[in-house]
Motif scaffolding. Sequence first.
Motif, PDB file in Angstrom:
ATOM      1  N   ALA A  41       0.817  -1.215   0.000  1.00 45.69           N
ATOM      2  CA  ALA A  41       0.000   0.000   0.000  1.00 45.69           C
ATOM      3  C   ALA A  41       0.850   1.264   0.000  1.00 45.69           C
ATOM      4  N   ARG A  42       1.962   1.230   0.709  1.00 47.84           N
ATOM      5  CA  ARG A  42       2.809   2.426   0.815  1.00 47.84           C
ATOM      6  C   ARG A  42       3.799   2.572  -0.335  1.00 47.84           C
ATOM      7  N   ASP A  43       4.380   1.437  -0.773  1.00 43.54           N
ATOM      8  CA  ASP A  43       5.496   1.517  -1.710  1.00 43.54           C
ATOM      9  C   ASP A  43       5.120   1.273  -3.168  1.00 43.54           C
ATOM     10  N   THR A  44       4.167   0.394  -3.378  1.00 38.18           N
ATOM     11  CA  THR A  44       3.878  -0.044  -4.747  1.00 38.18           C
ATOM     12  C   THR A  44       2.584   0.546  -5.306  1.00 38.18           C
ATOM     13  N   GLU A  45       1.511   0.465  -4.537  1.00 40.06           N
ATOM     14  CA  GLU A  45       0.205   0.895  -5.043  1.00 40.06           C
ATOM     15  C   GLU A  45       0.185   2.348  -5.518  1.00 40.06           C
ATOM     16  N   PRO A  46       0.791   3.310  -4.790  1.00 40.01           N
ATOM     17  CA  PRO A  46       0.762   4.695  -5.280  1.00 40.01           C
ATOM     18  C   PRO A  46       1.398   4.851  -6.661  1.00 40.01           C
ATOM     19  N   VAL A  47       2.444   4.070  -6.928  1.00 41.66           N
ATOM     20  CA  VAL A  47       3.092   4.121  -8.239  1.00 41.66           C
ATOM     21  C   VAL A  47       2.151   3.584  -9.311  1.00 41.66           C
ATOM     22  N   LEU A  48       1.457   2.494  -8.997  1.00 38.16           N
ATOM     23  CA  LEU A  48       0.517   1.912  -9.963  1.00 38.16           C
ATOM     24  C   LEU A  48      -0.641   2.864 -10.242  1.00 38.16           C
ATOM     25  N   VAL A  49      -1.095   3.558  -9.208  1.00 39.03           N
ATOM     26  CA  VAL A  49      -2.189   4.522  -9.382  1.00 39.03           C
ATOM     27  C   VAL A  49      -1.747   5.646 -10.315  1.00 39.03           C
ATOM     28  N   GLU A  50      -0.586   6.199 -10.045  1.00 39.92           N
ATOM     29  CA  GLU A  50      -0.095   7.320 -10.856  1.00 39.92           C
ATOM     30  C   GLU A  50       0.179   6.895 -12.295  1.00 39.92           C
ATOM     31  N   LYS A  51       0.750   5.695 -12.447  1.00 46.10           N
ATOM     32  CA  LYS A  51       1.188   5.262 -13.779  1.00 46.10           C
ATOM     33  C   LYS A  51       0.070   4.656 -14.620  1.00 46.10           C
ATOM     34  N   TYR A  52      -0.884   3.957 -13.967  1.00 45.06           N
ATOM     35  CA  TYR A  52      -1.878   3.211 -14.738  1.00 45.06           C
ATOM     36  C   TYR A  52      -3.330   3.572 -14.442  1.00 45.06           C
ATOM     37  N   VAL A  53      -3.666   3.837 -13.189  1.00 49.95           N
ATOM     38  CA  VAL A  53      -5.056   4.186 -12.878  1.00 49.95           C
ATOM     39  C   VAL A  53      -5.396   5.553 -13.452  1.00 49.95           C
ATOM     40  N   ASP A  54      -4.502   6.504 -13.261  1.00 48.27           N
ATOM     41  CA  ASP A  54      -4.781   7.876 -13.688  1.00 48.27           C
ATOM     42  C   ASP A  54      -4.955   8.015 -15.192  1.00 48.27           C
ATOM     43  N   ASN A  55      -4.355   7.114 -15.972  1.00 46.18           N
ATOM     44  CA  ASN A  55      -4.526   7.210 -17.431  1.00 46.18           C
ATOM     45  C   ASN A  55      -5.592   6.255 -17.965  1.00 46.18           C
ATOM     46  N   GLY A  56      -6.315   5.600 -17.065  1.00 44.25           N
ATOM     47  CA  GLY A  56      -7.439   4.763 -17.486  1.00 44.25           C
ATOM     48  C   GLY A  56      -7.095   3.329 -17.832  1.00 44.25           C
ATOM     49  N   THR A  57      -5.822   2.930 -17.672  1.00 45.91           N
ATOM     50  CA  THR A  57      -5.420   1.560 -18.003  1.00 45.91           C
ATOM     51  C   THR A  57      -5.855   0.560 -16.938  1.00 45.91           C
ATOM     52  N   LEU A  58      -5.787   0.950 -15.671  1.00 42.08           N
ATOM     53  CA  LEU A  58      -5.959   0.024 -14.559  1.00 42.08           C
ATOM     54  C   LEU A  58      -7.105   0.419 -13.638  1.00 42.08           C
ATOM     55  N   ARG A  59      -7.793  -0.591 -13.155  1.00 41.42           N
ATOM     56  CA  ARG A  59      -8.778  -0.442 -12.091  1.00 41.42           C
ATOM     57  C   ARG A  59      -8.324  -1.337 -10.937  1.00 41.42           C
ATOM     58  N   ILE A  60      -8.384  -0.812  -9.712  1.00 42.82           N
ATOM     59  CA  ILE A  60      -8.032  -1.586  -8.533  1.00 42.82           C
ATOM     60  C   ILE A  60      -9.303  -1.854  -7.737  1.00 42.82           C
ATOM     61  N   GLU A  61      -9.569  -3.126  -7.463  1.00 41.89           N
ATOM     62  CA  GLU A  61     -10.731  -3.513  -6.670  1.00 41.89           C
ATOM     63  C   GLU A  61     -10.260  -4.169  -5.379  1.00 41.89           C
ATOM     64  N   TRP A  62     -10.674  -3.598  -4.270  1.00 40.94           N
ATOM     65  CA  TRP A  62     -10.285  -4.096  -2.949  1.00 40.94           C
ATOM     66  C   TRP A  62     -11.217  -5.204  -2.483  1.00 40.94           C
ATOM     67  N   ARG A  63     -10.639  -6.218  -1.867  1.00 39.04           N
ATOM     68  CA  ARG A  63     -11.424  -7.251  -1.201  1.00 39.04           C
ATOM     69  C   ARG A  63     -10.912  -7.373   0.236  1.00 39.04           C
ATOM     70  N   ASN A  64     -11.783  -7.142   1.217  1.00 38.52           N
ATOM     71  CA  ASN A  64     -11.411  -7.345   2.610  1.00 38.52           C
ATOM     72  C   ASN A  64     -11.214  -8.834   2.860  1.00 38.52           C
ATOM     73  N   PHE A  65     -10.033  -9.190   3.324  1.00 34.13           N
ATOM     74  CA  PHE A  65      -9.707 -10.597   3.571  1.00 34.13           C
ATOM     75  C   PHE A  65      -9.047 -10.708   4.943  1.00 34.13           C
TER      76      PHE A  65
END
Length: 257
Positions: A94-118
């Motif tokens: 959550a701290r090291d990897t996810e923010p990079v994925l959000v900036e690089k892929y979510v913000d340009n519409g390539t990626l969607r992240i779906e959370w599942r409580n486990f």
Amino acid sequence: MSRSKPIAIVSGVAVAAVLLGVVSYTATRPASPGAAGSSSVAEVSADPSAGVYAELEAYARRDASDKLALGRADAPVVLIEYADFKCGYCGKFARDTEPVLVEKYVDNGTLRIEWRNFPIFGEESEAVARASWAAGQQGRFWEFHKAAYAEGAKEKGFGKDRIAALAKEAGVPDAARFAKDSEGAAARAAVSADQEQGYSLGATSTPSFLINGRPIAGAQPLETFTETIEAAAEAARAAKTAEPTGGATKPGSDSAR
């Protein structure tokens, strides 16, 4: 909710159970260059279809109203994360990897992240999972997620007072509603549904992921996720290009964006 799944996805689930079951970050970390006899669940092949089980793509909800998701519902790639707020490696992701994925892929519409409580670490895990869902009902899930995964947060525990403090930090506007929702039947049902989905895949450790039907176990290095996402995006583009063209749009249907 029934624990049974459609027969069409059984084979894919069985494979995922082998890949996701009883793993840890150490056990699934990619081998160092030159290391012999090591392998990784998350190894990415040059073949974009390698390690992908199309049946598992059905686990993506793609619900535009999902308050525990980030990114476009029609994004070509969906990353599903099964995680526990008491999990140290989930926090690392959550701290090291996810923010990079959000900036690089979510913000340009390539990626969607779906959370599942486990939640797998007992009562506090269950309580903070329900609380995250409750925060989401007021549009503050990802802010709660950030607060709960901040460096040192899990060491403070997730007792009732601590959860209330996290909600305040996350900017949840209605504290009374948050407290009520956290203990309500809807929160328990939502968390239970996520748990059942994770267990049906054979996930017994956190974090575990599905990226367009490709299982990944553990808080793998950033490169594992970027390579997997880019391979999935390329496969999605190739599939779209291969679709028949020239057909008339059906009355009442939406045109592609």
